[in-house]
Design an enzyme around this catalytic site. Structure first.
Site, PDB file in Angstrom:
ATOM      1  N   GLU A   1       0.845  -1.199   0.000  1.00 22.83           N
ATOM      2  CA  GLU A   1       0.000   0.000   0.000  1.00 22.83           C
ATOM      3  C   GLU A   1       0.877   1.245   0.000  1.00 22.83           C
ATOM      4  O   GLU A   1       1.988   1.231   0.516  1.00 22.83           O
ATOM      5  CB  GLU A   1      -0.956  -0.009   1.193  1.00 22.83           C
ATOM      6  CG  GLU A   1      -0.292  -0.073   2.559  1.00 22.83           C
ATOM      7  CD  GLU A   1       0.152   1.249   3.088  1.00 22.83           C
ATOM      8  OE1 GLU A   1      -0.393   2.256   2.606  1.00 22.83           O
ATOM      9  OE2 GLU A   1       1.039   1.292   3.954  1.00 22.83           O
TER      10      GLU A   1
ATOM     11  N   GLU B   1      -0.975   9.077   5.467  1.00 21.79           N
ATOM     12  CA  GLU B   1      -1.929   9.486   6.495  1.00 21.79           C
ATOM     13  C   GLU B   1      -2.409  10.909   6.210  1.00 21.79           C
ATOM     14  O   GLU B   1      -1.645  11.750   5.748  1.00 21.79           O
ATOM     15  CB  GLU B   1      -1.270   9.423   7.876  1.00 21.79           C
ATOM     16  CG  GLU B   1      -0.940   8.006   8.267  1.00 21.79           C
ATOM     17  CD  GLU B   1      -0.385   7.891   9.680  1.00 21.79           C
ATOM     18  OE1 GLU B   1      -0.719   8.730  10.531  1.00 21.79           O
ATOM     19  OE2 GLU B   1       0.377   6.939   9.910  1.00 21.79           O
TER      20      GLU B   1
ATOM     21  N   LYS C   1       7.844  -1.024  -2.777  1.00 27.69           N
ATOM     22  CA  LYS C   1       7.263  -0.330  -1.618  1.00 27.69           C
ATOM     23  C   LYS C   1       8.357   0.350  -0.777  1.00 27.69           C
ATOM     24  O   LYS C   1       8.280   1.540  -0.458  1.00 27.69           O
ATOM     25  CB  LYS C   1       6.467  -1.343  -0.783  1.00 27.69           C
ATOM     26  CG  LYS C   1       6.166  -0.933   0.629  1.00 27.69           C
ATOM     27  CD  LYS C   1       5.128   0.166   0.721  1.00 27.69           C
ATOM     28  CE  LYS C   1       5.060   0.702   2.137  1.00 27.69           C
ATOM     29  NZ  LYS C   1       4.004   1.618   2.370  1.00 27.69           N
TER      30      LYS C   1
ATOM     31  N   ASN D   1       9.347   4.676  -0.385  1.00 31.51           N
ATOM     32  CA  ASN D   1       9.475   5.389   0.888  1.00 31.51           C
ATOM     33  C   ASN D   1      10.909   5.846   1.143  1.00 31.51           C
ATOM     34  O   ASN D   1      11.147   6.974   1.593  1.00 31.51           O
ATOM     35  CB  ASN D   1       8.998   4.501   2.045  1.00 31.51           C
ATOM     36  CG  ASN D   1       7.484   4.550   2.175  1.00 31.51           C
ATOM     37  OD1 ASN D   1       6.817   5.282   1.450  1.00 31.51           O
ATOM     38  ND2 ASN D   1       6.932   3.778   3.086  1.00 31.51           N
TER      39      ASN D   1
ATOM     40  N   CYS E   1       5.906   5.208   8.942  1.00 32.14           N
ATOM     41  CA  CYS E   1       6.428   4.517   7.752  1.00 32.14           C
ATOM     42  C   CYS E   1       7.881   4.849   7.425  1.00 32.14           C
ATOM     43  O   CYS E   1       8.723   3.949   7.397  1.00 32.14           O
ATOM     44  CB  CYS E   1       5.549   4.828   6.552  1.00 32.14           C
ATOM     45  SG  CYS E   1       3.924   4.099   6.706  1.00 32.14           S
TER      46      CYS E   1
HETATM   47  C1  UDX Z   1       4.326   7.829   3.722  1.00 28.94           C
HETATM   48  C2  UDX Z   1       4.221   7.655   2.208  1.00 28.94           C
HETATM   49  O1  UDX Z   1       3.990   8.947   1.604  1.00 28.94           O
HETATM   50  C3  UDX Z   1       3.109   6.685   1.856  1.00 28.94           C
HETATM   51  O2  UDX Z   1       3.104   6.452   0.448  1.00 28.94           O
HETATM   52  C4  UDX Z   1       3.348   5.363   2.591  1.00 28.94           C
HETATM   53  O3  UDX Z   1       2.309   4.446   2.317  1.00 28.94           O
HETATM   54  C5  UDX Z   1       3.442   5.602   4.078  1.00 28.94           C
HETATM   55  O4  UDX Z   1       4.483   6.562   4.337  1.00 28.94           O
HETATM   56  P1  UDX Z   1       3.038   9.219   5.597  1.00 28.94           P
HETATM   57  O5  UDX Z   1       4.007   8.628   6.563  1.00 28.94           O
HETATM   58  O6  UDX Z   1       1.588   9.225   5.940  1.00 28.94           O
HETATM   59  O7  UDX Z   1       3.134   8.458   4.178  1.00 28.94           O
HETATM   60  O8  UDX Z   1       3.433  10.748   5.357  1.00 28.94           O
HETATM   61  P2  UDX Z   1       4.091  11.656   4.235  1.00 28.94           P
HETATM   62  O9  UDX Z   1       3.114  12.657   3.800  1.00 28.94           O
HETATM   63  O10 UDX Z   1       4.758  10.873   3.178  1.00 28.94           O
HETATM   64  O11 UDX Z   1       5.193  12.434   5.105  1.00 28.94           O
HETATM   65  C6  UDX Z   1       6.188  11.735   5.840  1.00 28.94           C
HETATM   66  C7  UDX Z   1       7.018  12.691   6.656  1.00 28.94           C
HETATM   67  O12 UDX Z   1       7.859  13.465   5.821  1.00 28.94           O
HETATM   68  C8  UDX Z   1       6.214  13.702   7.483  1.00 28.94           C
HETATM   69  O13 UDX Z   1       6.802  13.799   8.768  1.00 28.94           O
HETATM   70  C9  UDX Z   1       6.368  15.001   6.735  1.00 28.94           C
HETATM   71  O14 UDX Z   1       6.301  16.114   7.589  1.00 28.94           O
HETATM   72  C10 UDX Z   1       7.767  14.838   6.153  1.00 28.94           C
HETATM   73  N1  UDX Z   1       7.971  15.631   4.936  1.00 28.94           N
HETATM   74  C11 UDX Z   1       7.237  15.366   3.830  1.00 28.94           C
HETATM   75  C12 UDX Z   1       8.965  16.612   4.903  1.00 28.94           C
HETATM   76  O15 UDX Z   1       9.663  16.852   5.895  1.00 28.94           O
HETATM   77  N2  UDX Z   1       9.154  17.303   3.745  1.00 28.94           N
HETATM   78  C13 UDX Z   1       8.433  17.081   2.622  1.00 28.94           C
HETATM   79  O16 UDX Z   1       8.682  17.747   1.616  1.00 28.94           O
HETATM   80  C14 UDX Z   1       7.442  16.074   2.660  1.00 28.94           C
END
Ligand code: UDX
Length: 457
Positions: A153, A157, A206, A210, A262
């Site tokens: 997946e 979030e 996957k 990430n 994640c």
């Molecule tokens: C992530 C992946 O995007 C998703 O595809 C996977 O299934 C699960 O892990 P998520 O952990 O929900 O999703 O959050 P995401 O929006 O990807 O952000 C992850 C972290 O990176 C957050 O702490 C966010 O603040 C940080 N981030 C994101 C940054 O510091 N800079 C950015 O430009 C983008």
């Protein structure tokens, strides 16, 4: 869709299982959601999602009411006649970063016991490369092999329902092409390419996604540091770099780095998988190290801005969740930053629109308040850790009348800088020049800005 496999049993009503189950039910699949946690099921029966996720409550209410989604505690009933049994159980990190597969093995063994002649078992949990292939030995029943596939997946979030409905692709891995095609039919209603490959490649896609996104974040955070040394502005640099289509602007947001359930877990698990094969995947370790440094550098920045003294300073922290749109505080920057500030003697008062209950047990020394203005009142520094829109759009003129010292340290480069300096604040972001207060136009006449002006780094 007539030939779509139906019904489906989803094992695990955690984040991934719940969202996927609700979205598949919404798409017309008869889904039986199985979980051993009676309290969680009871909450769901009352129409409440145990997590904060936009659109999910409405979706759950609808599919529970129309009967497309059933909730089960008994595996035999839930799995009876299921054409797909999907496993979305946890794979928490072990002490050394490897993924703990205990729950996956247990759920798989149970699924094989209850599998019918047409059942395909699908691993939805994030599992290290090679896992699905190695678990095939558990898939024999009465001389027959129950097909096993993996379908990682990619839901983020805060946007999980939208991500499910508009995925960039659907990835399915397995050694039985017919079984993989049947799994693909589940997603036939989506306008997305389906990639069918071997299970280990699917698992690595996957982790690769990430890990690569985490690398992008750490890269831009290293660039941010260089911007601070050289006087450049990382937002502009990221815009420029990201305009190159080969790179893209997404995940080049400099700041406090990545948290959540994640990225930190998957980067470490991929590193462990590489180590197992004797490979030193240096980029991954660097990404984790840079991410940790972003947090400690941020605390040092606050400390310097207060002339090196944090003892007895009141620091207002806006945002506790690891990103906006979620109540999840797992691996959140807020926890490390606040603990560190408190270790250095600061008195921290913090707020968040939805994550307070989850944060409370992790922050016993912190004063947690619901109202952001109460949080800011009397603060020596206002610190933004999570870029919730409500903090970006705060009534900053009002905030300016409440603080003790006009200092803002913005860990996500999200605040309206010009407005803040007009209001008499010193503004310190990440990877951009410090902005000093402009001649006062502040709401409270007579009071002087008290922020010390400091050089960063
Ligand atoms: C992530 C992946 O995007 C998703 O595809 C996977 O299934 C699960 O892990 P998520 O952990 O929900 O999703 O959050 P995401 O929006 O990807 O952000 C992850 C972290 O990176 C957050 O702490 C966010 O603040 C940080 N981030 C994101 C940054 O510091 N800079 C950015 O430009 C983008």
């Amino acid at each position: 869709m007539a030939d779509r496999p139906n019904p489906l049993c989803m094992v695990g009503a955690g984040y991934v299982g719940l969202v996927t189950a609700a979205c598949l039910a919404d798409a017309g699949v008869d889904v039986r959601l199985l979980d051993i946690d009676a309290a969680r099921l009871a909450l769901l029966r009352r129409g409440r999602a145990p997590i904060h996720e936009p659109l999910l409550d409405e979706l759950l209410a609808e599919v529970l009411a129309n009967g497309r989604l059933e909730l089960h505690e008994d595996a035999a009933t839930a799995m009876d006649g299921a054409q797909i049994i999907m496993l979305a159980v946890g794979t928490p990190p072990l002490g050394d970063g490897r993924a703990d597969l205990t729950q996956v093995r247990a759920a798989l063994t149970q699924a094989v016991q209850h599998a019918g002649p047409e059942t395909v078992i699908v691993i939805k949990s994030t599992v290290p490369p090679g896992t699905t292939a190695s678990l095939r030995s558990l898939c024999r029943r009465n001389g027959r092999v129950v097909p096993l596939a993996v379908c990682p997946e990619f839901l983020a979030e805060g946007s999980a329902v939208r991500d499910f409905r508009q995925p960039p692709q659907v990835v399915i891995g397995g050694d039985d092409p017919e079984a993989c095609k049947r799994v693909a039919l589940l997603f036939g209603h989506l306008d997305a390419p389906v990639r069918i490959t071997d299970s280990t490649s699917a698992e690595l896609i996957k982790y690769g996604v990430n890990a690569f996104l985490a690398l992008k974040i750490s890269f831009i955070n290293e660039m941010a540091q260089l911007c601070e040394y050289t006087g450049a502005d990382v937002s502009s640099v990221a815009d420029g770099i990201g305009t190159d289509e080969r790179i893209g602007r997404a995940f080049l947001g400099a700041g406090l780095g990545f948290g959540g359930s994640c990225f930190p877990k998957d980067v470490r698990a991929l590193d462990q998988a590489a180590s197992y094969h004797g490979q030193n995947f240096q980029l991954l370790r660097a990404a984790v190290e840079v991410n940790q440094q972003a947090r400690s550098r941020f605390v040092a920045k606050i400390q310097r801005a207060l002339n090196g003294k944090l003892a007895k300073r009141r620091i207002a922290v806006l945002g506790l969740s690891f990103k906006p749109g979620t109540d999840d505080v797992r691996q959140a920057a807020s926890i490390d930053v606040i603990r560190h500030l408190e270790d250095l003697g600061a008195s921290v008062v913090a707020t968040d629109p939805v994550a307070m209950a989850n944060a409370r047990p992790l922050l016993p020394r912190t004063d947690l308040v619901d109202d952001p203005y109460a949080c800011i009142a009397g603060a020596d520094a206002v610190v933004v850790v999570t870029e919730w829109p409500e903090y970006v759009a705060l009534d900053w003129p009002r905030a300016a009348t409440l603080v003790r010292r006009h200092l803002v340290v913005d860990g996500r480069n999200c605040l309206p800088v010009d407005q803040l300096v007009d209001l008499g604040f010193t503004y310190i972001g990440v990877g951009r020049p410090i902005r000093k207060p402009r001649p006062l136009k502040r709401a409270k006449p007579g009071s002087k800005p008290r922020a010390e002006l400091v050089a960063v780094p």
